[in-house]
Design a protein around this motif. Structure first.
Motif, PDB file in Angstrom:
ATOM      1  N   LEU A 169     -20.335 -24.529  26.251  1.00  0.00           N
ATOM      2  CA  LEU A 169     -19.831 -23.340  25.240  1.00  0.00           C
ATOM      3  C   LEU A 169     -19.852 -22.551  25.566  1.00  0.00           C
ATOM      4  O   LEU A 169     -20.951 -22.212  25.950  1.00  0.00           O
ATOM      5  CB  LEU A 169     -20.981 -24.262  23.323  1.00  0.00           C
ATOM      6  N   VAL A 170     -18.766 -21.833  25.611  1.00  0.00           N
ATOM      7  CA  VAL A 170     -18.664 -20.674  26.159  1.00  0.00           C
ATOM      8  C   VAL A 170     -18.180 -19.037  25.361  1.00  0.00           C
ATOM      9  O   VAL A 170     -16.898 -19.358  24.796  1.00  0.00           O
ATOM     10  CB  VAL A 170     -18.450 -20.452  27.852  1.00  0.00           C
ATOM     11  N   CYS A 171     -18.185 -18.287  26.113  1.00  0.00           N
ATOM     12  CA  CYS A 171     -17.128 -16.832  25.542  1.00  0.00           C
ATOM     13  C   CYS A 171     -17.289 -15.973  26.321  1.00  0.00           C
ATOM     14  O   CYS A 171     -18.653 -16.040  27.071  1.00  0.00           O
ATOM     15  CB  CYS A 171     -17.753 -16.850  24.385  1.00  0.00           C
ATOM     16  N   ALA A 172     -17.199 -14.585  26.699  1.00  0.00           N
ATOM     17  CA  ALA A 172     -16.723 -14.063  27.299  1.00  0.00           C
ATOM     18  C   ALA A 172     -18.294 -12.601  26.819  1.00  0.00           C
ATOM     19  O   ALA A 172     -18.036 -12.895  25.468  1.00  0.00           O
ATOM     20  CB  ALA A 172     -15.841 -12.705  26.931  1.00  0.00           C
ATOM     21  N   GLU A 234     -12.155 -15.582  28.967  1.00  0.00           N
ATOM     22  CA  GLU A 234     -12.821 -14.680  29.706  1.00  0.00           C
ATOM     23  C   GLU A 234     -11.889 -13.228  28.663  1.00  0.00           C
ATOM     24  O   GLU A 234     -12.269 -12.103  29.002  1.00  0.00           O
ATOM     25  CB  GLU A 234     -11.801 -14.554  30.781  1.00  0.00           C
ATOM     26  N   LYS A 235     -10.771 -13.425  27.947  1.00  0.00           N
ATOM     27  CA  LYS A 235     -10.325 -11.568  27.462  1.00  0.00           C
ATOM     28  C   LYS A 235     -11.396 -11.402  26.480  1.00  0.00           C
ATOM     29  O   LYS A 235     -10.500 -10.603  25.795  1.00  0.00           O
ATOM     30  CB  LYS A 235      -8.669 -11.999  27.243  1.00  0.00           C
ATOM     31  N   GLY A 236     -12.118 -12.174  25.893  1.00  0.00           N
ATOM     32  CA  GLY A 236     -12.564 -12.304  24.635  1.00  0.00           C
ATOM     33  C   GLY A 236     -12.301 -12.275  23.362  1.00  0.00           C
ATOM     34  O   GLY A 236     -12.239 -11.676  22.201  1.00  0.00           O
ATOM     35  N   LEU A 237     -10.727 -13.667  23.633  1.00  0.00           N
ATOM     36  CA  LEU A 237     -10.309 -14.007  22.350  1.00  0.00           C
ATOM     37  C   LEU A 237     -11.018 -14.457  21.335  1.00  0.00           C
ATOM     38  O   LEU A 237     -10.421 -15.043  20.625  1.00  0.00           O
ATOM     39  CB  LEU A 237      -8.643 -14.341  23.021  1.00  0.00           C
ATOM     40  N   LEU A 248     -19.849 -23.626  34.527  1.00  0.00           N
ATOM     41  CA  LEU A 248     -20.814 -22.683  35.198  1.00  0.00           C
ATOM     42  C   LEU A 248     -20.345 -22.043  36.415  1.00  0.00           C
ATOM     43  O   LEU A 248     -20.856 -21.329  36.781  1.00  0.00           O
ATOM     44  CB  LEU A 248     -21.784 -24.140  35.913  1.00  0.00           C
ATOM     45  N   GLU A 249     -18.694 -22.382  36.979  1.00  0.00           N
ATOM     46  CA  GLU A 249     -18.565 -21.119  38.023  1.00  0.00           C
ATOM     47  C   GLU A 249     -18.541 -19.845  36.802  1.00  0.00           C
ATOM     48  O   GLU A 249     -18.358 -18.503  37.808  1.00  0.00           O
ATOM     49  CB  GLU A 249     -17.158 -21.609  38.613  1.00  0.00           C
ATOM     50  N   ALA A 250     -17.812 -20.093  36.452  1.00  0.00           N
ATOM     51  CA  ALA A 250     -17.235 -18.609  35.376  1.00  0.00           C
ATOM     52  C   ALA A 250     -18.961 -17.709  34.814  1.00  0.00           C
ATOM     53  O   ALA A 250     -18.932 -16.299  35.466  1.00  0.00           O
ATOM     54  CB  ALA A 250     -16.413 -18.594  33.573  1.00  0.00           C
ATOM     55  N   CYS A 251     -19.392 -18.403  34.135  1.00  0.00           N
ATOM     56  CA  CYS A 251     -21.212 -18.055  34.014  1.00  0.00           C
ATOM     57  C   CYS A 251     -21.493 -17.158  35.237  1.00  0.00           C
ATOM     58  O   CYS A 251     -22.511 -16.488  34.741  1.00  0.00           O
ATOM     59  CB  CYS A 251     -21.562 -18.953  33.260  1.00  0.00           C
ATOM     60  N   VAL A 257     -20.216 -16.284  29.372  1.00  0.00           N
ATOM     61  CA  VAL A 257     -21.870 -16.124  28.788  1.00  0.00           C
ATOM     62  C   VAL A 257     -22.352 -17.614  28.300  1.00  0.00           C
ATOM     63  O   VAL A 257     -21.268 -18.406  27.587  1.00  0.00           O
ATOM     64  CB  VAL A 257     -22.775 -15.142  28.237  1.00  0.00           C
ATOM     65  N   MET A 258     -22.504 -18.325  28.309  1.00  0.00           N
ATOM     66  CA  MET A 258     -23.860 -19.325  27.566  1.00  0.00           C
ATOM     67  C   MET A 258     -24.346 -19.048  26.157  1.00  0.00           C
ATOM     68  O   MET A 258     -25.431 -18.822  26.589  1.00  0.00           O
ATOM     69  CB  MET A 258     -23.901 -20.107  28.131  1.00  0.00           C
ATOM     70  N   PRO A 259     -23.671 -18.620  25.147  1.00  0.00           N
ATOM     71  CA  PRO A 259     -24.914 -18.064  24.062  1.00  0.00           C
ATOM     72  C   PRO A 259     -25.843 -18.575  22.806  1.00  0.00           C
ATOM     73  O   PRO A 259     -26.669 -18.326  22.697  1.00  0.00           O
ATOM     74  CB  PRO A 259     -23.587 -17.114  22.957  1.00  0.00           C
ATOM     75  N   LEU A 260     -25.265 -19.932  23.301  1.00  0.00           N
ATOM     76  CA  LEU A 260     -26.451 -20.932  21.693  1.00  0.00           C
ATOM     77  C   LEU A 260     -27.819 -21.775  22.927  1.00  0.00           C
ATOM     78  O   LEU A 260     -28.069 -21.584  22.449  1.00  0.00           O
ATOM     79  CB  LEU A 260     -25.489 -21.813  21.393  1.00  0.00           C
TER      80      LEU A 260
END
Length: 310
Positions: A169-172, A234-237, A248-251, A257-260
Motif C-alpha cells: 500500500l503506497v501513495c505519494a 506518483e502524481k498524488g491522485l 519498493l523501488e519507487a519508495c 511512501v508506505m504510510p501505514l
C-alpha cells in the motif's frame, strides 16, 4: 465488377496464360495434355465472355492483341499469387496452431521477450498470442491456454500459479496532509483508491480483512494498466496497491511512501496474495504440446524471485 469476377472461368484464364506464353494453341495443348480444339474453344469462350479479342491468328501461330497483352500481365501475376496462397493455406493446415491469451503485463515482460526460444524448439507450430485483462473465452477464441492475473478463481481444474504478485500500500508524499491524514487504516475512507479493473477485488478483500467500511463504488478510480496506476499514484491522485518490487523501488527513490505499514499486504492476510496463473483448456491437460509449453514456461520463470515453484 463483382458480377464480372463471378463469371470469370479460371480454367479458361489458365489456358489463355499458357497459350500467351507459348504463342501456340498446339504447344499449349501438348503442355496441358488436351486437344488443340479444346484449347481453341476455351480461348474463344473467354473472348466471348469478356467481349474482347485476345489473339491475332496467323498461319504459323498466334500473337497477343494489345488488349491480350494487358490481360496476360494481370493474369500471370494474379494466378501466381493465387498459387502461392493455395500453397501457404495447405502449409498452414498442416501446421499446429497453438493459441495463448495472456495478461498484458505478463505478455510484455515475461512471455514475448523469450517466446522465440519456444518457437525454435517447435518449428512446426504457429504460436498465436492475444492479450486481455479479463478472463478469456476458451471456446470462442479456440485457446489452448491462458495466463491470467488473479487468485485462481476461474472454473477450470487445469490451473497452476506461476508468479506471486504481492502488493504494498503506497501513495505519494504530497497526498498526505493535515486535512487528509493517512495515519491509520480507517483514514483510507478519506482518499481515492487507485486500481485496475481486476484489482478492485483486492481492495474489497483488504477492506474486509481490516474491517473497514470503504465505499468502493465511490472511492475507486479504475485505470487501464498497472503503469497508469503507478503514474497516477506518483502524481498524488490517490492510494494504490502496487506490486512489491515496483513499490519498493519507487519508495527507495522517494517517489512514493508506505504510510501505514512497510510489509506486503499478504502479511495481513495470505488470501490477499494474487498472482499470474497458467490456465489450460480442460481438453488440453494431456496434450503433448500444451504440456511442453508448460514445462518450458516454468523453466523460463524459475529464476524469478516471485516464482511459485513447480
Amino acid at each position: 465488377m463483382a458480377d464480372l469476377i463471378g463469371r470469370l472461368p479460371l480454367k479458361s484464364l489458365n489456358i489463355f496464360r499458357v497459350v500467351a506464353r507459348l504463342n501456340s494453341f498446339k504447344q499449349a495443348a501438348e503442355e496441358l495434355c488436351v486437344t488443340s480444339q479444346a484449347v481453341s474453344l476455351q480461348v474463344r469462350s473467354l473472348e466471348s465472355a469478356l467481349g474482347i479479342t485476345l489473339f491475332q491468328r496467323f498461319a504459323a501461330g498466334v500473337g497477343l492483341t494489345p488488349a491480350g497483352e494487358r490481360l496476360y500481365e494481370y493474369t500471370e501475376r494474379s494466378l501466381q499469387l493465387l498459387e502461392q496462397g493455395i500453397r501457404e493455406a495447405q502449409s498452414c493446415q498442416q501446421r499446429r496452431q497453438f493459441r495463448i491469451n495472456a495478461s498484458p503485463w505478463f505478455a510484455i515482460h515475461r512471455l514475448l521477450p523469450v517466446l522465440e526460444q519456444f518457437e525454435q524448439q517447435h518449428p512446426d507450430v504457429d504460436v498465436k498470442i492475444t492479450t486481455a485483462v479479463g478472463f478469456p473465452d476458451f471456446v470462442s477464441q479456440r485457446l489452448d491456454c491462458a495466463i491470467q492475473w488473479g487468485w485462481g478463481q476461474w472454473p477450470s481444474s487445469a490451473k497452476q500459479l506461476l508468479l506471486k504478485d504481492d502488493k504494498r500500500l503506497v501513495c505519494a508524499p504530497s497526498l498526505i496532509s493535515a486535512q487528509k491524514p493517512l495515519d491509520t487504516p480507517a483514514d483510507l475512507k478519506h482518499h481515492r483508491l487507485l486500481c485496475t479493473e481486476l484489482s478492485v477485488a483486492l481492495w474489497q478483500q483488504l477492506s474486509n480483512t481490516l474491517s473497514l467500511d470503504l465505499l468502493l463504488e465511490r472511492q475507486t478510480l479504475i485505470l487501464d494498466s498497472q503503469a497508469s496506476q503507478v503514474e497516477a499514484t506518483e502524481k498524488g491522485l490517490g492510494v494504490a496497491l502496487i506490486s512489491d518490487a515496483l513499490a519498493l523501488e519507487a519508495c527507495k527513490e522517494g517517489r512514493l511512501v508506505m504510510p501505514l505499514w512497510e510489509t506486503p499486504v499478504s502479511v495481513l492476510n495470505p488470501s490477499l496474495l494474487p498472482g499470474y496463473w497458467l490456465v489450460m483448456g480442460e481438453e488440453r491437460q494431456q496434450d503433448e504440446l500444451t504440456l511442453a509449453f508448460k514445462k518450458w514456461l516454468f523453466n523460463t520463470l524459475k529464476n524469478d524471485a516471485r516464482f511459485a515453484g513447480f
